[in-house]
Design a protein around this motif. Structure first.
Motif, PDB file in Angstrom:
ATOM      1  N   LEU A 257      -7.030   3.914  22.960  1.00 57.04           N
ATOM      2  CA  LEU A 257      -7.790   2.663  23.016  1.00 57.04           C
ATOM      3  C   LEU A 257      -6.930   1.501  23.497  1.00 57.04           C
ATOM      4  CD1 LEU A 257      -9.871   3.058  19.751  1.00 57.04           C
ATOM      5  CD2 LEU A 257     -10.795   2.895  22.067  1.00 57.04           C
ATOM      6  N   ILE A 258      -5.685   1.471  23.052  1.00 56.15           N
ATOM      7  CA  ILE A 258      -4.776   0.412  23.521  1.00 56.15           C
ATOM      8  C   ILE A 258      -4.579   0.526  25.027  1.00 56.15           C
ATOM      9  CG2 ILE A 258      -2.397  -0.408  23.431  1.00 56.15           C
ATOM     10  CD1 ILE A 258      -2.405   0.327  20.441  1.00 56.15           C
ATOM     11  N   ALA A 259      -4.382   1.768  25.519  1.00 53.17           N
ATOM     12  CA  ALA A 259      -4.183   1.970  26.951  1.00 53.17           C
ATOM     13  C   ALA A 259      -5.423   1.571  27.738  1.00 53.17           C
ATOM     14  CB  ALA A 259      -3.833   3.433  27.222  1.00 53.17           C
ATOM     15  N   ILE A 260      -6.606   1.948  27.239  1.00 51.17           N
ATOM     16  CA  ILE A 260      -7.839   1.583  27.938  1.00 51.17           C
ATOM     17  C   ILE A 260      -8.007   0.072  27.979  1.00 51.17           C
ATOM     18  CG2 ILE A 260     -10.359   1.654  27.775  1.00 51.17           C
ATOM     19  CD1 ILE A 260     -10.040   4.542  26.715  1.00 51.17           C
ATOM     20  N   THR A 261      -7.756  -0.587  26.851  1.00 54.15           N
ATOM     21  CA  THR A 261      -7.908  -2.041  26.798  1.00 54.15           C
ATOM     22  C   THR A 261      -6.946  -2.728  27.759  1.00 54.15           C
ATOM     23  OG1 THR A 261      -8.573  -1.915  24.471  1.00 54.15           O
ATOM     24  CG2 THR A 261      -7.857  -4.061  25.290  1.00 54.15           C
ATOM     25  N   ALA A 262      -5.679  -2.337  27.722  1.00 49.35           N
ATOM     26  CA  ALA A 262      -4.678  -2.988  28.573  1.00 49.35           C
ATOM     27  C   ALA A 262      -4.944  -2.724  30.050  1.00 49.35           C
ATOM     28  CB  ALA A 262      -3.281  -2.502  28.187  1.00 49.35           C
ATOM     29  N   LEU A 263      -5.212  -1.455  30.399  1.00 54.47           N
ATOM     30  CA  LEU A 263      -5.377  -1.115  31.809  1.00 54.47           C
ATOM     31  C   LEU A 263      -6.725  -1.565  32.354  1.00 54.47           C
ATOM     32  CD1 LEU A 263      -3.672   2.394  31.861  1.00 54.47           C
ATOM     33  CD2 LEU A 263      -2.772   0.216  32.716  1.00 54.47           C
ATOM     34  N   ALA A 264      -7.752  -1.606  31.514  1.00 48.24           N
ATOM     35  CA  ALA A 264      -9.035  -2.147  31.974  1.00 48.24           C
ATOM     36  C   ALA A 264      -8.929  -3.652  32.197  1.00 48.24           C
ATOM     37  CB  ALA A 264     -10.144  -1.825  30.974  1.00 48.24           C
ATOM     38  N   THR A 265      -8.157  -4.328  31.351  1.00 47.27           N
ATOM     39  CA  THR A 265      -7.922  -5.761  31.569  1.00 47.27           C
ATOM     40  C   THR A 265      -7.182  -5.977  32.886  1.00 47.27           C
ATOM     41  OG1 THR A 265      -7.847  -6.166  29.182  1.00 47.27           O
ATOM     42  CG2 THR A 265      -6.841  -7.824  30.614  1.00 47.27           C
ATOM     43  N   LEU A 266      -6.184  -5.138  33.159  1.00 50.20           N
ATOM     44  CA  LEU A 266      -5.483  -5.214  34.443  1.00 50.20           C
ATOM     45  C   LEU A 266      -6.439  -4.933  35.597  1.00 50.20           C
ATOM     46  CD1 LEU A 266      -2.922  -5.397  36.178  1.00 50.20           C
ATOM     47  CD2 LEU A 266      -2.499  -2.978  35.661  1.00 50.20           C
ATOM     48  N   THR A 267      -7.319  -3.958  35.413  1.00 47.56           N
ATOM     49  CA  THR A 267      -8.310  -3.642  36.443  1.00 47.56           C
ATOM     50  C   THR A 267      -9.211  -4.841  36.721  1.00 47.56           C
ATOM     51  OG1 THR A 267      -8.317  -1.297  35.845  1.00 47.56           O
ATOM     52  CG2 THR A 267     -10.255  -2.120  37.003  1.00 47.56           C
ATOM     53  N   ALA A 268      -9.670  -5.482  35.659  1.00 46.15           N
ATOM     54  CA  ALA A 268     -10.525  -6.658  35.826  1.00 46.15           C
ATOM     55  C   ALA A 268      -9.800  -7.761  36.580  1.00 46.15           C
ATOM     56  CB  ALA A 268     -10.992  -7.161  34.457  1.00 46.15           C
ATOM     57  N   LEU A 269      -8.521  -7.962  36.261  1.00 41.89           N
ATOM     58  CA  LEU A 269      -7.749  -8.994  36.947  1.00 41.89           C
ATOM     59  C   LEU A 269      -7.568  -8.654  38.427  1.00 41.89           C
ATOM     60  CD1 LEU A 269      -6.066 -11.568  36.870  1.00 41.89           C
ATOM     61  CD2 LEU A 269      -4.100 -10.187  36.158  1.00 41.89           C
TER      62      LEU A 269
ATOM     63  N   ASP B 178     -16.069  -3.879  44.386  1.00 45.39           N
ATOM     64  CA  ASP B 178     -14.668  -3.494  44.199  1.00 45.39           C
ATOM     65  C   ASP B 178     -14.591  -2.479  43.067  1.00 45.39           C
ATOM     66  OD1 ASP B 178     -11.946  -3.300  43.800  1.00 45.39           O
ATOM     67  OD2 ASP B 178     -11.571  -5.441  44.032  1.00 45.39           O
ATOM     68  N   PHE B 179     -14.265  -1.237  43.422  1.00 47.80           N
ATOM     69  CA  PHE B 179     -14.221  -0.165  42.431  1.00 47.80           C
ATOM     70  C   PHE B 179     -12.792   0.230  42.075  1.00 47.80           C
ATOM     71  CE2 PHE B 179     -18.337   0.525  44.597  1.00 47.80           C
ATOM     72  CZ  PHE B 179     -19.182   0.440  43.504  1.00 47.80           C
ATOM     73  N   ARG B 180     -11.812  -0.591  42.432  1.00 47.65           N
ATOM     74  CA  ARG B 180     -10.425  -0.206  42.205  1.00 47.65           C
ATOM     75  C   ARG B 180     -10.112  -0.065  40.714  1.00 47.65           C
ATOM     76  NH1 ARG B 180      -7.120  -4.931  44.803  1.00 47.65           N
ATOM     77  NH2 ARG B 180      -9.102  -5.362  45.851  1.00 47.65           N
ATOM     78  N   GLY B 181      -9.033   0.696  40.442  1.00 44.90           N
ATOM     79  CA  GLY B 181      -8.562   0.916  39.077  1.00 44.90           C
ATOM     80  C   GLY B 181      -7.459  -0.073  38.737  1.00 44.90           C
ATOM     81  N   PRO B 182      -6.593   0.341  37.836  1.00 44.34           N
ATOM     82  CA  PRO B 182      -6.282   1.715  37.419  1.00 44.34           C
ATOM     83  C   PRO B 182      -7.138   2.270  36.281  1.00 44.34           C
ATOM     84  CG  PRO B 182      -4.720   0.205  36.411  1.00 44.34           C
ATOM     85  CD  PRO B 182      -5.595  -0.640  37.294  1.00 44.34           C
TER      86      PRO B 182
ATOM     87  N   THR C   7     -14.616  -5.334  33.681  1.00 44.20           N
ATOM     88  CA  THR C   7     -14.411  -4.739  35.006  1.00 44.20           C
ATOM     89  C   THR C   7     -15.736  -4.682  35.770  1.00 44.20           C
ATOM     90  OG1 THR C   7     -14.747  -2.431  34.280  1.00 44.20           O
ATOM     91  CG2 THR C   7     -12.521  -3.332  34.083  1.00 44.20           C
ATOM     92  N   ALA C   8     -16.805  -4.294  35.083  1.00 47.26           N
ATOM     93  CA  ALA C   8     -18.108  -4.202  35.732  1.00 47.26           C
ATOM     94  C   ALA C   8     -18.674  -5.586  36.028  1.00 47.26           C
ATOM     95  CB  ALA C   8     -19.073  -3.413  34.851  1.00 47.26           C
ATOM     96  N   TYR C   9     -18.467  -6.529  35.120  1.00 46.69           N
ATOM     97  CA  TYR C   9     -18.991  -7.880  35.316  1.00 46.69           C
ATOM     98  C   TYR C   9     -18.394  -8.523  36.569  1.00 46.69           C
ATOM     99  CZ  TYR C   9     -19.788 -12.858  34.593  1.00 46.69           C
ATOM    100  OH  TYR C   9     -20.141 -14.161  34.770  1.00 46.69           O
ATOM    101  N   ILE C  10     -17.085  -8.372  36.739  1.00 49.78           N
ATOM    102  CA  ILE C  10     -16.431  -8.978  37.908  1.00 49.78           C
ATOM    103  C   ILE C  10     -16.908  -8.299  39.187  1.00 49.78           C
ATOM    104  CG2 ILE C  10     -14.193  -9.239  39.053  1.00 49.78           C
ATOM    105  CD1 ILE C  10     -13.035  -9.684  36.202  1.00 49.78           C
ATOM    106  N   ARG C  11     -17.072  -6.973  39.153  1.00 50.36           N
ATOM    107  CA  ARG C  11     -17.551  -6.263  40.348  1.00 50.36           C
ATOM    108  C   ARG C  11     -18.944  -6.726  40.736  1.00 50.36           C
ATOM    109  NH1 ARG C  11     -20.898  -2.239  40.372  1.00 50.36           N
ATOM    110  NH2 ARG C  11     -20.439  -1.577  38.222  1.00 50.36           N
TER     111      ARG C  11
END
Length: 228
Positions: free
Chosen positions: A194-206, A157-161, A142-146
């Protein structure tokens, strides 16, 4: 006391929108640090130290089960201290009117170290280092793409979720839950977190990747990329 407002802080498109910047306690603490000529980079370093210690506290719940409850609480407090330092470093820099040639490094690198330490620590607490690593990599993405988008000319771009605040809020809530509830109520919650963070951070990065691509396409024509 003069309020260090969001606009005065130069938030524009390049500072993470944080409502706490405009609160009385935050401004009072920033003013206290400014009068003592605190170093913004030193505050960033202190936040990184808090992040590293938070990760160790979380990992310690697996290494020393008998001390798990106080370690969960310590981890939660250190995470919040890390976030407070993240808030203060920018406010102090603006309030003192100081800038550093390496300020951007101090703005980004401690955050990545802290995120990694906390999530790896949670992975050890959950007896799943692989999940901790996966969550860390997703957070890093998420940080790399921003930062890559900003370097290419797009607004930050600081959007979530699942941006930094959401990640740390979830880990803090989990730590307090594990500290204050019976073991039978905890189950596999750290694993699911951890599963939620991984999945939602991946969505955030996308989401950030797609949003940054749209911003770059709608901006001035990109310069040709140099060949190797």
């Amino acid at each position: 006391m003069e309020t260090i407002t969001t606009q005065a802080a130069g938030e524009g498109g390049d500072r993470r929108p944080i409502a706490a910047r405009n609160t009385g306690p935050a401004n009072a603490l920033a003013a206290w640090l400014i009068t003592r000529r605190a170093s913004p980079n030193g505050i960033s370093a202190a936040g990184m130290a808090a992040g590293l210690l938070a990760g160790l506290a979380l990992a310690g719940t697996a290494w020393w089960p008998g001390a798990a409850r106080p370690l969960w609480i310590l981890g939660a407090l250190l995470i919040q201290l890390r976030l407070l330092a993240n808030l203060m470093d920018g406010m102090v820099a603006i309030g003192r009117g100081v800038a550093s040639p390496v300020g951007e490094l101090w703005n980004e690198v401690p955050d990545r170290v802290s995120d990694t330490a906390v999530l790896l620590g949670l992975g050890l607490a959950a007896h799943s280092p692989a999940l901790g690593l996966a969550a860390s990599l997703a957070a890093m993405a998420t940080a790399y793409i921003r930062t890559t988008g900003r370097a290419a000319g797009a607004p930050s771009d600081f959007r979530g979720p699942m941006a930094k605040q959401q990640r740390m809020a979830l880990v803090t809530a989990l730590a307090l839950w594990c500290a204050l509830t019976p073991l039978s109520w905890q189950g596999a919650l750290p694993v699911w977190a951890l599963i939620a963070i991984t999945a939602l951070a991946t969505l955030t990065a996308l989401r950030r990747l797609l949003g940054t691509a749209r911003a770059l396409r709608s901006g001035p024509a990109a310069a040709p990329r140099g060949g190797a």
